[in-house]
Design a protein around this motif. Structure first.
Motif, PDB file in Angstrom:
ATOM      1  N   VAL A  63       0.838  -1.201   0.000  1.00 58.38           N
ATOM      2  CA  VAL A  63       0.000   0.000   0.000  1.00 58.38           C
ATOM      3  C   VAL A  63       0.876   1.256   0.000  1.00 58.38           C
ATOM      4  N   ALA A  64       1.961   1.227   0.751  1.00 58.36           N
ATOM      5  CA  ALA A  64       2.875   2.375   0.767  1.00 58.36           C
ATOM      6  C   ALA A  64       3.502   2.586  -0.608  1.00 58.36           C
ATOM      7  N   MET A  65       3.809   1.506  -1.302  1.00 60.94           N
ATOM      8  CA  MET A  65       4.340   1.613  -2.664  1.00 60.94           C
ATOM      9  C   MET A  65       3.288   2.189  -3.611  1.00 60.94           C
ATOM     10  N   LEU A  66       2.053   1.729  -3.452  1.00 54.12           N
ATOM     11  CA  LEU A  66       0.963   2.267  -4.279  1.00 54.12           C
ATOM     12  C   LEU A  66       0.732   3.744  -3.988  1.00 54.12           C
ATOM     13  N   ASP A  67       0.936   4.146  -2.732  1.00 53.12           N
ATOM     14  CA  ASP A  67       0.800   5.565  -2.379  1.00 53.12           C
ATOM     15  C   ASP A  67       1.750   6.423  -3.212  1.00 53.12           C
ATOM     16  N   PRO A 115      -5.218   5.014  -0.694  1.00 52.39           N
ATOM     17  CA  PRO A 115      -6.199   6.046  -0.330  1.00 52.39           C
ATOM     18  C   PRO A 115      -5.907   7.386  -0.984  1.00 52.39           C
ATOM     19  N   VAL A 116      -4.725   7.541  -1.563  1.00 51.21           N
ATOM     20  CA  VAL A 116      -4.378   8.787  -2.240  1.00 51.21           C
ATOM     21  C   VAL A 116      -5.308   9.042  -3.429  1.00 51.21           C
ATOM     22  N   VAL A 117      -5.907   7.977  -3.984  1.00 48.33           N
ATOM     23  CA  VAL A 117      -6.764   8.147  -5.169  1.00 48.33           C
ATOM     24  C   VAL A 117      -8.203   8.503  -4.800  1.00 48.33           C
ATOM     25  N   LEU A 118      -8.542   8.552  -3.523  1.00 50.29           N
ATOM     26  CA  LEU A 118      -9.929   8.818  -3.142  1.00 50.29           C
ATOM     27  C   LEU A 118     -10.463  10.158  -3.677  1.00 50.29           C
ATOM     28  N   PRO A 119      -9.694  11.249  -3.626  1.00 48.41           N
ATOM     29  CA  PRO A 119     -10.204  12.496  -4.221  1.00 48.41           C
ATOM     30  C   PRO A 119     -10.491  12.359  -5.711  1.00 48.41           C
ATOM     31  N   LEU A 120      -9.664  11.590  -6.407  1.00 51.67           N
ATOM     32  CA  LEU A 120      -9.887  11.364  -7.827  1.00 51.67           C
ATOM     33  C   LEU A 120     -11.165  10.572  -8.051  1.00 51.67           C
ATOM     34  N   MET A 121     -11.394   9.545  -7.226  1.00 52.12           N
ATOM     35  CA  MET A 121     -12.610   8.752  -7.343  1.00 52.12           C
ATOM     36  C   MET A 121     -13.842   9.608  -7.061  1.00 52.12           C
TER      37      MET A 121
END
Length: 211
Positions: A63-67, A115-121
């Protein structure tokens, strides 16, 4: 005596950010299968058990890598046109994931996300609603868009011109399969995503949008 590997590579003190940086480098260089705590520890010149004090477990590491990857997404400025907004957002994600094959596989096979993509979603669902897609249809509409996007990414990352499937199509008899031969010759080297995502979004809005 040679210096510890961590000192030679200039990583400095061991912390979460350093571990993630090394894991990303391994994933991009050798693929996700090569990312193990032992491989990261070897790269840092540390014992594998020392990593767990900083990163927790494998899922936390992924998850940290995906962040980090998600943080590289550059969403376009908001558009008042829902269709333009949707295509722009999805294209921004596709652009980043096209560089990181490992991130595509982790999200698909392990169900992880940043969770970084939540604003985009949130922007994407807002655009769907603005286009006239009802709350009950927004989820399947979004799923169709993302299924195409990730499917195209898988195809792009795994496409091998020397694979059995590629050779089979390339060596097929043009007299028996004239249409296959023509399409393969004309489209084999073109970028499919911009046209494909436009077709998909137009189809989704035609099916689900009710202004």
């Amino acid at each position: 005596m040679s210096a510890p590997r961590a000192d030679r590579r200039g990583y400095g003190r061991l912390d979460r950010a350093t571990i993630v940086t090394v894991a990303l480098a391994i994933a991009r260089r050798e693929g996700m299968a090569a990312v193990t705590m032992r491989a990261i520890a070897d790269e840092l010149g540390k014992a594998p058990m020392t990593l767990y004090r900083h990163i927790g477990d494998r899922e936390a590491l992924l998850v940290a890598m995906l962040d980090v990857v998600a943080g590289e997404i550059e969403p376009p400025p908001p558009s008042p046109d829902p269709r333009t907004e949707i295509i722009g957002l999805v294209t921004a994600v596709h652009h980043v994931l096209h560089r990181d094959a490992w991130a595509v596989m982790v999200q698909i096979t392990e169900g992880l996300a940043s969770p970084v993509v939540l604003p985009l979603m949130e922007r994407l669902f807002k655009a769907l609603r603005a286009a006239g897609v009802g709350p009950h249809d927004a989820a399947p509409a979004s799923a169709v868009i993302w299924d195409y996007t990730y499917g195209e990414l898988l195809r792009a990352h795994q496409q091998d011109p020397d694979s059995f499937a590629s050779r089979m199509a390339r060596e097929s008899d043009p007299e028996l399969y004239p249409n296959l031969t023509e399409v393969r010759r004309v489209r084999s080297h073109e970028e499919h995503f911009p046209e494909g995502i436009t077709i998909v979004v137009d189809g989704v809005l035609a099916r689900y949008a009710h202004p």
